[in-house]
Motif scaffolding. Structure first.
Motif, PDB file in Angstrom:
ATOM      1  N   GLU A   1       3.631   4.371  12.046  1.00  0.00           N
ATOM      2  CA  GLU A   1       2.019   2.882  11.437  1.00  0.00           C
ATOM      3  C   GLU A   1       2.574   1.965  11.742  1.00  0.00           C
ATOM      4  OE1 GLU A   1       1.804   5.078   7.636  1.00  0.00           O
ATOM      5  OE2 GLU A   1       1.116   7.310   7.895  1.00  0.00           O
TER       6      GLU A   1
ATOM      7  N   ILE B   1       9.059   7.967   0.139  1.00  0.00           N
ATOM      8  CA  ILE B   1       9.310   8.100   0.997  1.00  0.00           C
ATOM      9  C   ILE B   1      10.305   8.467   2.008  1.00  0.00           C
ATOM     10  CG2 ILE B   1       8.006   7.589   3.919  1.00  0.00           C
ATOM     11  CD1 ILE B   1       7.048   4.592   2.268  1.00  0.00           C
TER      12      ILE B   1
ATOM     13  N   ALA C   1      12.182   2.066   1.949  1.00  0.00           N
ATOM     14  CA  ALA C   1      11.098   3.318   1.937  1.00  0.00           C
ATOM     15  C   ALA C   1      11.704   4.539   0.871  1.00  0.00           C
ATOM     16  CB  ALA C   1      10.767   3.444   3.346  1.00  0.00           C
TER      17      ALA C   1
ATOM     18  N   GLU D   1       0.735  -0.814  -0.076  1.00  0.00           N
ATOM     19  CA  GLU D   1      -0.133  -0.621  -0.046  1.00  0.00           C
ATOM     20  C   GLU D   1       0.934   2.042  -0.338  1.00  0.00           C
ATOM     21  OE1 GLU D   1      -2.582  -0.339   3.956  1.00  0.00           O
ATOM     22  OE2 GLU D   1      -3.508  -1.875   2.073  1.00  0.00           O
ATOM     23  N   LYS D   2       2.139   0.819   0.712  1.00  0.00           N
ATOM     24  CA  LYS D   2       3.013   1.950   0.701  1.00  0.00           C
ATOM     25  C   LYS D   2       3.983   2.086  -0.798  1.00  0.00           C
ATOM     26  CE  LYS D   2       1.128   3.881   4.580  1.00  0.00           C
ATOM     27  NZ  LYS D   2       0.585   5.173   4.978  1.00  0.00           N
ATOM     28  N   LYS D   3       3.797   1.442  -1.691  1.00  0.00           N
ATOM     29  CA  LYS D   3       4.200   1.099  -2.662  1.00  0.00           C
ATOM     30  C   LYS D   3       5.437   0.425  -2.500  1.00  0.00           C
ATOM     31  CE  LYS D   3       1.566   2.866  -5.443  1.00  0.00           C
ATOM     32  NZ  LYS D   3       0.090   1.541  -5.072  1.00  0.00           N
TER      33      LYS D   3
ATOM     34  N   LEU E   1       6.011   6.064   9.266  1.00  0.00           N
ATOM     35  CA  LEU E   1       6.207   4.979   8.422  1.00  0.00           C
ATOM     36  C   LEU E   1       6.285   3.873   9.517  1.00  0.00           C
ATOM     37  CD1 LEU E   1       5.713   3.526   5.472  1.00  0.00           C
ATOM     38  CD2 LEU E   1       7.928   3.086   6.342  1.00  0.00           C
TER      39      LEU E   1
END
Length: 70
Positions: A60, A51, A46, A26-28, A57
């Protein structure tokens, strides 16, 4: 289990927390379960995904981790 940290190897993350595969997708963030061989830490993956805020991150991920323990 301990909290997830930015230096955790991607391989360990997905092995210890199978639900993280979906989160990463979902965060690619490409992970080994997604069909791509990825080596290195969560932080490195990341950054490759663009990101910039690794702390958000990580926070989460740890919220989801905490929920998965209950």
């Amino acid at each position: 289990m301990a909290e997830i940290e930015k230096n955790i190897p991607i391989e360990d993350l997905v092995q210890q927390y199978p639900w993280s595969v979906r989160f990463l997708a979902e965060k690619k963030i490409v992970c080994i379960q997604c069909g791509e061989p990825v080596w290195g830490s969560l932080e490195e993956a990341a950054h490759r995904a663009g990101i910039k805020d690794i702390n958000t991150l990580i926070n989460e991920l740890n919220v989801v981790r905490e929920k998965s323990l209950h």
